[in-house]
Design a protein around this motif. Structure first.
Motif, mmCIF file in Angstrom:
data_model
loop_
_atom_site.group_PDB
_atom_site.id
_atom_site.type_symbol
_atom_site.label_atom_id
_atom_site.label_comp_id
_atom_site.label_asym_id
_atom_site.label_seq_id
_atom_site.Cartn_x
_atom_site.Cartn_y
_atom_site.Cartn_z
ATOM 1 N N THR A 106 -2.011 4.362 4.189
ATOM 2 C CA THR A 106 -0.790 4.690 4.937
ATOM 3 C C THR A 106 -0.547 3.677 6.043
ATOM 4 O OG1 THR A 106 -1.094 7.026 4.422
ATOM 5 C CG2 THR A 106 0.389 6.499 6.237
ATOM 6 N N ILE A 107 -1.605 3.172 6.651
ATOM 7 C CA ILE A 107 -1.449 2.119 7.661
ATOM 8 C C ILE A 107 -0.775 0.897 7.040
ATOM 9 C CG2 ILE A 107 -2.761 0.441 9.031
ATOM 10 C CD1 ILE A 107 -4.742 2.752 9.645
ATOM 11 N N LEU A 108 -1.143 0.561 5.805
ATOM 12 C CA LEU A 108 -0.493 -0.584 5.157
ATOM 13 C C LEU A 108 0.960 -0.301 4.826
ATOM 14 C CD1 LEU A 108 -3.355 -1.745 5.065
ATOM 15 C CD2 LEU A 108 -2.846 -2.590 2.771
ATOM 16 N N THR A 109 1.294 0.937 4.480
ATOM 17 C CA THR A 109 2.711 1.236 4.242
ATOM 18 C C THR A 109 3.493 1.165 5.549
ATOM 19 O OG1 THR A 109 2.337 3.647 4.406
ATOM 20 C CG2 THR A 109 2.241 2.662 2.213
ATOM 21 N N ALA A 110 2.845 1.486 6.671
ATOM 22 C CA ALA A 110 3.491 1.313 7.978
ATOM 23 C C ALA A 110 3.789 -0.161 8.223
ATOM 24 C CB ALA A 110 2.597 1.865 9.085
ATOM 25 N N LEU A 111 2.847 -1.029 7.883
ATOM 26 C CA LEU A 111 3.083 -2.470 8.020
ATOM 27 C C LEU A 111 4.242 -2.915 7.132
ATOM 28 C CD1 LEU A 111 -0.591 -3.815 7.951
ATOM 29 C CD2 LEU A 111 0.911 -3.639 9.940
ATOM 30 N N ALA A 112 4.324 -2.339 5.935
ATOM 31 C CA ALA A 112 5.420 -2.697 5.030
ATOM 32 C C ALA A 112 6.772 -2.383 5.665
ATOM 33 C CB ALA A 112 5.263 -1.959 3.705
ATOM 34 N N LEU A 113 6.881 -1.231 6.321
ATOM 35 C CA LEU A 113 8.134 -0.895 7.002
ATOM 36 C C LEU A 113 8.464 -1.929 8.067
ATOM 37 C CD1 LEU A 113 7.777 2.980 7.467
ATOM 38 C CD2 LEU A 113 9.188 1.776 5.786
ATOM 39 N N GLY A 114 7.457 -2.295 8.868
ATOM 40 C CA GLY A 114 7.691 -3.270 9.929
ATOM 41 C C GLY A 114 8.050 -4.635 9.395
ATOM 42 N N LEU A 115 7.381 -5.085 8.353
ATOM 43 C CA LEU A 115 7.645 -6.409 7.794
ATOM 44 C C LEU A 115 8.988 -6.467 7.090
ATOM 45 C CD1 LEU A 115 4.064 -7.121 6.455
ATOM 46 C CD2 LEU A 115 5.202 -8.349 8.313
ATOM 47 N N SER A 116 9.451 -5.337 6.556
ATOM 48 C CA SER A 116 10.763 -5.334 5.907
ATOM 49 C C SER A 116 11.883 -5.554 6.926
ATOM 50 C CB SER A 116 10.981 -4.014 5.166
ATOM 51 O OG SER A 116 11.126 -2.927 6.071
ATOM 52 N N ARG A 117 11.661 -5.110 8.156
ATOM 53 C CA ARG A 117 12.678 -5.250 9.208
ATOM 54 C C ARG A 117 12.527 -6.562 9.987
ATOM 55 N NH1 ARG A 117 10.914 0.759 11.100
ATOM 56 N NH2 ARG A 117 11.845 1.904 9.345
ATOM 57 N N ASN A 118 11.303 -7.057 10.038
ATOM 58 C CA ASN A 118 11.031 -8.267 10.812
ATOM 59 C C ASN A 118 10.008 -9.097 10.053
ATOM 60 O OD1 ASN A 118 10.848 -10.175 12.800
ATOM 61 N ND2 ASN A 118 9.798 -8.852 14.281
ATOM 62 N N PRO A 119 10.454 -9.835 9.035
ATOM 63 C CA PRO A 119 9.526 -10.576 8.175
ATOM 64 C C PRO A 119 8.776 -11.653 8.954
ATOM 65 C CG PRO A 119 11.717 -10.424 7.185
ATOM 66 C CD PRO A 119 11.847 -9.986 8.601
ATOM 67 N N PRO A 120 7.665 -12.137 8.419
ATOM 68 C CA PRO A 120 6.935 -13.219 9.088
ATOM 69 C C PRO A 120 7.804 -14.472 9.187
ATOM 70 C CG PRO A 120 6.124 -12.889 6.847
ATOM 71 C CD PRO A 120 7.034 -11.739 7.149
ATOM 72 N N GLU A 121 7.676 -15.167 10.302
ATOM 73 C CA GLU A 121 8.485 -16.380 10.503
ATOM 74 C C GLU A 121 7.931 -17.573 9.739
ATOM 75 O OE1 GLU A 121 9.049 -17.175 14.626
ATOM 76 O OE2 GLU A 121 9.912 -15.209 15.056
ATOM 77 N N THR A 122 6.633 -17.593 9.529
ATOM 78 C CA THR A 122 5.988 -18.643 8.732
ATOM 79 C C THR A 122 4.966 -17.978 7.815
ATOM 80 O OG1 THR A 122 4.197 -19.029 10.318
ATOM 81 C CG2 THR A 122 6.231 -20.294 10.634
ATOM 82 N N GLY A 123 4.535 -18.701 6.796
ATOM 83 C CA GLY A 123 3.500 -18.186 5.913
ATOM 84 C C GLY A 123 3.921 -16.947 5.150
ATOM 85 N N ARG A 124 2.944 -16.143 4.793
ATOM 86 C CA ARG A 124 3.224 -14.918 4.052
ATOM 87 C C ARG A 124 2.149 -13.880 4.356
ATOM 88 N NH1 ARG A 124 1.501 -16.364 -2.245
ATOM 89 N NH2 ARG A 124 -0.600 -17.112 -1.724
ATOM 90 N N VAL A 125 2.509 -12.615 4.084
ATOM 91 C CA VAL A 125 1.604 -11.496 4.281
ATOM 92 C C VAL A 125 1.471 -10.756 2.961
ATOM 93 C CG1 VAL A 125 1.159 -9.347 5.523
ATOM 94 C CG2 VAL A 125 2.261 -11.276 6.705
ATOM 95 N N ILE A 126 0.239 -10.472 2.567
ATOM 96 C CA ILE A 126 -0.037 -9.702 1.354
ATOM 97 C C ILE A 126 -0.682 -8.386 1.757
ATOM 98 C CG2 ILE A 126 -1.257 -9.627 -0.860
ATOM 99 C CD1 ILE A 126 -1.186 -12.970 0.665
ATOM 100 N N LEU A 127 -0.065 -7.293 1.397
ATOM 101 C CA LEU A 127 -0.635 -5.967 1.629
ATOM 102 C C LEU A 127 -1.283 -5.521 0.325
ATOM 103 C CD1 LEU A 127 2.366 -4.352 3.574
ATOM 104 C CD2 LEU A 127 0.390 -5.590 4.516
#
Length: 384
Positions: A106-127
Motif C-alpha cells: 500500500t505504501i507503494l501505491t501511495a507513491l504511485a498516486l504522488g508520482l502520477s501527479r508530480n512525475p520525476p524530473e530526471t531518471g525514472r522510478v520503478i515500483l
C-alpha cells in the motif's frame, strides 16, 4: 505531504482489502490483479505484469537522463491462521497477512498516486510489487525474468515494518543488515519391525534424538559478530501413527542462519558432516536437500546515505536498534544489480510480533513510509 486526506482514507481501505484476501508465495494472482486495478488511477508510463511469477512493476519515466530508482514491496502472505479479530480479518482459512506485506504494498501505491501527479524530473522510478518473498524465491525469479533488464535500477530501496520499535521510528545501518539463511531437510531411512521386536528393524529414533540438540549446538555468537551462526529445528517426524510398528523413516527440518553468505558455506558443511556421522553410526541411509535460500542483505553506504538524508529532511527519528537482524530477507539479491538499502520502520512498542497470529500492520505507517520513499526519490531525481 503529497497525499490528501481522501488519499489516505482510500489507501487504508485498499490495505484492508489486501488484508482480507491473502495469498501465499507463488499464488498471488488475485493480489496482483488488485494492485494493477489500483494503479489504473495512478497512470504509470508502463506496467510490467507477471514479472518473475505474479510480480508487477509500475514505471514512471521522465524521459531525461538520470538515476533509475527501484522501490520494492512484497505481495505474499503467510500460511498462518489469523486471530486478530479485526473487522477486515482474512477471509481465507489458514492464510493471513501477518508480516505486513499488505501495508508495504500500500505504501507503494501511495507513491504511485504522488508520482502520477508530480512525475520525476530526471531518471525514472520503478515500483516493484514482488512475489514470493517469504520463500526466498521471488527476488531471484524477478531478477531472472528477461524483462528485468529493461528496468534494471541504479538504486534499490525497501522497508520492513518492525514491532518493538516506537511507531514511525526508523532503524538503519550500512553493511550487513539481514542474515543469510536456508532450510535443510534431512531424511533418514532404516527398516520397519514389529514394535515387540524392534531389534529386527533399523530405527531412526536414536539418530533423531542425537541430531536435534547437536545441530542446534552448531550455532554460536551474536548477529553483530562476523562469525555468527544459528541452527533452529523447525520440524521433525518419525514413523507411522501406529503402536505396532517400530519406525523406519524420519525427517528433520532445520534453518541455518549466518551473518554473511561466505559463512553459510562453512555452516552447511558442518551440518552435513554431523548428519552423515550420526546416520552412519545408526546404519541409516540419509538424503539432504535445501530450500528457502536467502542471501544476506548488505546495505550499500551510498544508498544508505540517501535514506538517511531523506529521514533527516522529513524529521523522522532514526537509530540503529536491533541491527543486524537474525531474520532473513530476499531483498539481499538486489545488491547484485544495484546499490541497495533497506530500513526498518517501527510498528510500535506493543505491537504483536511478525508472523504472530494476532499481528496487524499499523495503518499510520502508510503515510510515514510513503514520505520517506518520496523524499528519497525527489532528492535523487529532482533538478537542484
Amino acid at each position: 505531504m503529497f497525499l490528501t486526506n481522501k488519499d489516505l482514507i482510500d489507501l487504508v481501505d485498499f490495505r484492508r482489502e489486501l488484508h482480507r484476501f491473502p495469498e501465499i508465495s507463488g499464488e498471488e494472482k488475485e493480489t496482483a490483479i488488485r494492485i494493477r486495478r489500483f494503479l489504473e488511477r495512478a497512470a504509470p508510463d508502463r506496467v510490467l505484469a507477471d514479472l518473475g511469477g505474479h510480480g508487477v512493476a509500475a514505471v514512471y519515466d521522465s524521459g531525461r537522463s538520470g538515476p533509475s530508482i527501484l522501490i520494492r514491496s512484497e505481495l505474499d502472505a503467510l500460511p498462518i491462521e489469523e486471530k486478530t479479530g479485526v473487522a477486515y480479518s482474512s477471509t481465507i482459512n489458514g492464510r493471513g497477512h501477518l508480516c505486513g506485506h499488505d501495508g508495504h504494498s500500500t505504501i507503494l501505491t501511495a507513491l504511485a498516486l504522488g508520482l502520477s501527479r508530480n512525475p520525476p524530473e530526471t531518471g525514472r522510478v520503478i515500483l516493484l510489487f514482488q512475489p514470493a518473498e517469504e520463500t526466498g524465491a521471488g527476488a531471484a525469479a524477478v531478477l531472472a525474468d528477461p524483462r528485468f533488464s529493461e528496468i534494471k535500477p541504479d538504486f534499490s530501496f525497501s522497508l520492513h515494518n518492525l514491532p518493538g520499535l516506537p511507531l514511525g521510528h526508523v532503524s538503519l545501518i550500512d553493511g550487513p543488515v539481514n542474515c543469510a539463511s536456508r532450510g535443510l531437510k534431512i531424511k533418514l531411512s532404516g527398516k520397519t519391525a514389529h514394535a515387540s521386536m524392534p531389534e529386527y528393524g533399523i530405527s531412526p529414533m536414536q539418530a533423531i534424538s542425537q541430531l536435534m540438540p547437536a545441530l542446534t549446538e552448531l550455532g554460536s555468537g551474536h548477529p553483530s559478530q562476523s562469525d555468527f551462526s544459528m541452527v533452529t529445528v523447525t520440524h521433525a517426524s518419525m514413523g507411522e501413527a501406529a503402536f505396532g510398528i517400530s519406525p523406519a523413516d524420519a525427517e528433520i527440518w532445520v534453518t541455518l542462519r549466518t551473518l554473511t553468505d561466505d559463512r553459510m558455506a562453512a555452516l552447511c558443511a558442518d551440518a552435513e558432516a554431523l548428519a552423515h556421522k550420526v546416520a552412519a553410526s545408526e546404519k541409516l541411509a540419509i538424503e539432504m536437500t535445501y530450500d528457502d535460500i536467502f542471501l544476506y542483505c548488505d546495505n550499500a553506504s551510498d544508498a544508505t546515505s540517501h535514506l538517511i538524508q531523506a529521514l533527516d529532511d522529513e524529521k523522522i527519528t532514526r537509530g540503529t536498534e536491533g541491527l543486524p537482524m537474525r531474520g532473513s530477507e530476499d531483498f539481499g539479491r538486489f545488491r547484485s544489480v544495484s546499490s541497495s538499502a533497506m530500513f526498518f520502520l517501527g510498528a510500535g512498542m506493543n505491537s504483536a510480533s511478525l508472523h504472530n497470529p494476532d499481528y496487524d500492520f499499523p495503518d499510520e505507517l502508510i503515510e510515514i513510509g510513503a514520505r520517506i520513499f518520496m523524499r528519497t526519490i525527489r532528492n535523487l531525481t529532482d533538478r537542484q
